[in-house]
Design an enzyme around this catalytic site. Structure first.
Site, PDB file in Angstrom:
ATOM      1  N   GLU A 185      -3.082  34.584  35.410  1.00  0.00           N
ATOM      2  CA  GLU A 185      -1.866  35.041  36.071  1.00  0.00           C
ATOM      3  C   GLU A 185      -2.211  36.041  37.166  1.00  0.00           C
ATOM      4  OE1 GLU A 185       0.240  38.256  34.055  1.00  0.00           O
ATOM      5  OE2 GLU A 185      -0.751  37.629  32.175  1.00  0.00           O
ATOM      6  N   ASP A 219       3.236  38.287  21.149  1.00  0.00           N
ATOM      7  CA  ASP A 219       1.849  38.478  21.592  1.00  0.00           C
ATOM      8  C   ASP A 219       1.648  39.953  21.864  1.00  0.00           C
ATOM      9  OD1 ASP A 219       1.974  38.729  24.834  1.00  0.00           O
ATOM     10  OD2 ASP A 219       3.399  37.214  24.171  1.00  0.00           O
TER      11      ASP A 219
END
Length: 229
Positions: free
Chosen positions: A123, A32
């Site tokens: 997150e 990613d």
């Protein structure tokens, strides 16, 4: 995932025996990335045996990654399975608002065998309170708002990227999404460890933040055919 300055479901139970130092791994491998990686040679990435890439598209309700389009096109041309991810800022606007912003700027999905469902990167807050000032119940409601909006538009639920620690702290370890949303767990260790409540396996595992390929290093829990579905 590395933060900017502005701040499906798999078929088998995960086998968590691989080292965080990338070695030969049986399951499909991926990365990613965001603009932090700059120009990426996706043909080299493909030649290195990788199968997929998640690419940062958006953050909050005003930020679009400047390299998303070039990264997405490059990955497509190299024959990689690819998809976009959205970095959430639950303190800025509703889940629905951010889902629609993501969808309007690269986060869509189609069942063409080369597009991954969009991912919600939820997150640690890079610039404030860990849980963005939301209670656990408010955070769960925000995520549901994002998830349901994305599902209404695409017909699939977004992948949820998180850590067990953040999820436990900021959602009260909610099990509300385990039956609908694929899990993408981040844990840089020799095994995945304890998962958030409800999920018996993870669909993706981000096992290192660096390695032989650009960006974070990831693994899909399943076969290449499963990755394409």
């Amino acid at each position: 995932m590395k933060l900017p300055t502005v701040a499906f479901l798999a078929c088998a139970i995960i086998v968590a025996t691989a080292s965080p130092t990338p070695q030969k791994r049986a399951n499909p491998q991926g990365i990613d990335i965001s603009h932090y990686q700059g120009t990426v040679n996706f043909n080299t990435v493909k030649a290195n045996g990788l199968s997929f890439v998640y690419i940062k598209a958006t953050e909050g309700t005003s930020y679009t990654d400047p390299d998303f389009s070039s990264h997405y096109t490059g990955a497509t041309n190299a024959g990689l399975i690819r998809g976009g991810y959205h970095f959430a800022h639950p303190d800025e606007s509703s889940g629905a608002t951010q889902a629609n912003f993501f969808l309007a700027h690269g986060g869509g999905w189609s069942g063409d065998g080369i597009t991954l469902p969009g991912a919600l990167d939820i997150e640690y807050n890079p610039s404030g309170a860990e849980c963005y000032g939301l209670s656990a119940s408010a955070m769960v409601s925000w995520i549901k708002d994002f998830s349901n909006t994305y599902h209404s538009s695409t017909g699939v639920y977004p992948v949820i990227y998180t850590t067990t620690d953040w999820w436990t702290t900021c959602t009260g370890n909610s099990a509300a999404f385990a039956s609908t949303n694929p899990l993408w767990i981040a844990r840089y260790a020799s095994s995945i460890g304890t998962l958030p409540a409800g999920w018996s396996y993870t669909t993706f595992w981000q096992y290192a933040d660096s390695g032989p390929n650009p960006g974070d290093q990831d693994e899909f829990n399943g076969s290449l055919d499963g990755l394409k579905k």
